[in-house]
Design an enzyme around this catalytic site. Structure first.
Site, PDB file in Angstrom:
ATOM      1  N   LYS A 194      53.872  64.274  52.739  1.00  0.00           N
ATOM      2  CA  LYS A 194      54.058  65.199  51.457  1.00  0.00           C
ATOM      3  C   LYS A 194      55.287  65.777  51.462  1.00  0.00           C
ATOM      4  O   LYS A 194      56.085  66.517  52.202  1.00  0.00           O
ATOM      5  CB  LYS A 194      53.054  66.203  51.791  1.00  0.00           C
ATOM      6  CG  LYS A 194      52.761  67.274  50.615  1.00  0.00           C
ATOM      7  CD  LYS A 194      51.565  68.308  51.074  1.00  0.00           C
ATOM      8  CE  LYS A 194      51.557  69.279  49.893  1.00  0.00           C
ATOM      9  NZ  LYS A 194      50.515  70.323  49.876  1.00  0.00           N
ATOM     10  N   LYS A 247      52.166  61.840  49.140  1.00  0.00           N
ATOM     11  CA  LYS A 247      52.206  62.572  48.028  1.00  0.00           C
ATOM     12  C   LYS A 247      53.299  63.232  47.418  1.00  0.00           C
ATOM     13  O   LYS A 247      54.080  63.838  48.503  1.00  0.00           O
ATOM     14  CB  LYS A 247      51.109  63.913  48.375  1.00  0.00           C
ATOM     15  CG  LYS A 247      50.776  64.963  47.475  1.00  0.00           C
ATOM     16  CD  LYS A 247      50.093  66.086  47.918  1.00  0.00           C
ATOM     17  CE  LYS A 247      49.766  67.062  47.071  1.00  0.00           C
ATOM     18  NZ  LYS A 247      49.204  68.132  47.387  1.00  0.00           N
TER      19      LYS A 247
HETATM   20  C1  PBG Z   1      48.617  72.956  49.134  1.00  0.00           C
HETATM   21  C2  PBG Z   1      48.040  71.782  48.089  1.00  0.00           C
HETATM   22  C3  PBG Z   1      49.129  71.598  47.279  1.00  0.00           C
HETATM   23  C4  PBG Z   1      48.291  70.383  46.409  1.00  0.00           C
HETATM   24  C5  PBG Z   1      47.293  69.990  47.185  1.00  0.00           C
HETATM   25  N1  PBG Z   1      47.375  70.858  48.283  1.00  0.00           N
HETATM   26  C6  PBG Z   1      50.187  72.210  46.546  1.00  0.00           C
HETATM   27  C7  PBG Z   1      51.377  72.552  47.237  1.00  0.00           C
HETATM   28  O1  PBG Z   1      51.664  72.156  48.408  1.00  0.00           O
HETATM   29  O2  PBG Z   1      52.054  73.384  46.826  1.00  0.00           O
HETATM   30  C8  PBG Z   1      48.808  69.894  45.375  1.00  0.00           C
HETATM   31  C9  PBG Z   1      47.988  69.041  44.399  1.00  0.00           C
HETATM   32  C10 PBG Z   1      48.359  68.460  43.144  1.00  0.00           C
HETATM   33  O3  PBG Z   1      49.430  69.033  42.438  1.00  0.00           O
HETATM   34  O4  PBG Z   1      47.846  68.179  42.408  1.00  0.00           O
HETATM   35  N2  PBG Z   1      48.559  72.678  50.276  1.00  0.00           N
END
Ligand code: PBG
Length: 322
Positions: A194, A247
């Site tokens: 991520k 991601k």
């Molecule tokens: C937070 C989380 C995020 C997303 C999913 N879980 C945002 C972040 O890490 O700030 C993002 C999903 C998206 O942008 O569609 N734990």
């Protein structure tokens, strides 16, 4: 010319014979945003077509998606500021609206696959995925909180838990807690690679979960790097993850391909909020054909090696009748 590649493109029938990748509704997990209350359907302004639903309307939404052939959902709660604290206590309070909603959803739709999100940010007054002390994100102290959250979500009926926090060691820690408490069947879809991305902003609008100070760069990965994705994936494999996720998706197709080639676990990709917003915004301006851009980008994610795609487009694709 002996070799004329165009022969394999000369008709729709031949093109479909040589087509290597095809999207299927069974590839999709549809993320949904839950809010407290009744009869609420609040638009997310930066994500046209996406809403925050109260439970009653979310049940209807899930029902209509199931009828269209979408069988998996990732449910994110949006909490008001007054429910947040430094320790994300609300995340594991048995009677909190998110956990109650999960129980009701599972009762109503036992056949649906329900995924939950494990990270502190929706419940954290600091807006970070981990516990903040003097501006630092504490890793091991965060694990304890994530453990309580995971157990509460498993008790509420989650089929898959999705640790999206990027703390070190969390997959193994959560696997152990689940197993020790009799939840051996609850799966873990790890947010393996991520990245600290600009493409999450619309999601943070949807949940009002942006960090109050600093950024997420000490835990989310540097977009410049691919080799540390291999370390993260190796750890997740060893620690018992059932799925590896990359991601965002579109700016990280190389990472999807890398993990697909190197690891035998199913690869998931999260086609995130900003990727959805980009296509919706340009389509609204008439700058590109939104439907074709949507299908092309989803196809590219699958072609790169993702079997599972978390996408806000899931219902729209299903409505087109894939
Ligand atoms: C937070 C989380 C995020 C997303 C999913 N879980 C945002 C972040 O890490 O700030 C993002 C999903 C998206 O942008 O569609 N734990």
């Amino acid at each position: 010319m002996l070799r004329r590649p165009r022969r394999n493109r000369k008709s729709a029938a031949i093109r479909s014979l040589v087509e290597e990748t095809r999207l299927s509704l069974s590839d999709f997990i549809f993320p949904l945003f839950l809010i407290d209350g009744i009869n609420q359907k609040v638009p997310v302004h930066s994500m046209p077509g996406i809403y925050r639903y109260s439970l009653d309307l979310m049940l209807e939404e899930i029902d209509s998606c199931l009828k269209l052939g979408i069988n998996a959902f990732d449910i994110f709660p949006a909490y008001p500021e007054e429910k947040k604290d430094r320790f994300a206590t609300e995340s594991y309070r048995e009677d909190t609206f998110y956990l109650n909603a999960l129980r009701t959803i599972k009762q109503n739709f036992p056949e649906a696959c329900i995924m939950t999100d494990v990270a502190m940010d929706p419940y954290n007054s600091d807006g970070h995925d981990g516990l903040v002390e003097n501006g630092r994100i504490l890793n091991d102290e965060t694990l304890e909180i994530l453990g309580k959250m995971t157990l509460a979500q498993a008790r509420a009926g989650a089929d898959i838990i999705g640790p999206s926090d990027m703390m070190d060691g969390r997959v193994g820690y959560l696997r152990k807690i689940l197993d020790e408490n009799g939840y051996k069947e609850v799966s873990i879809m790890s947010y393996t690679a991520k990245y600290a991305s600009a493409f999450y902003n619309p999601f943070r609008d949807a949940l009002d979960s942006a960090p109050k100070s600093g950024d997420k760069k000490t835990y989310q990965m540097d977009p410049a790097n691919s080799r540390e994705a291999l370390i993260e994936a190796q750890l997740d494999l060893e620690e018992g993850a059932d799925f590896l996720m990359v991601k965002p998706a579109l700016a990280y197709l190389d990472i999807i391909q890398l993990l697909h080639q190197r690891f035998p676990l199913p690869i998931a990709a999260y086609n995130v909020s900003g990727e959805y917003a980009m296509i919706k915004a340009s389509a609204a301006n008439g700058w590109l054909d939104g439907e074709r851009a949507m299908l092309e980008s989803l196809l590219s994610i699958k072609r790169a090696g993702a079997k599972i795609i978390l996408t806000y487009f899931a219902k729209e694709v299903a409505q087109m009748g894939l």
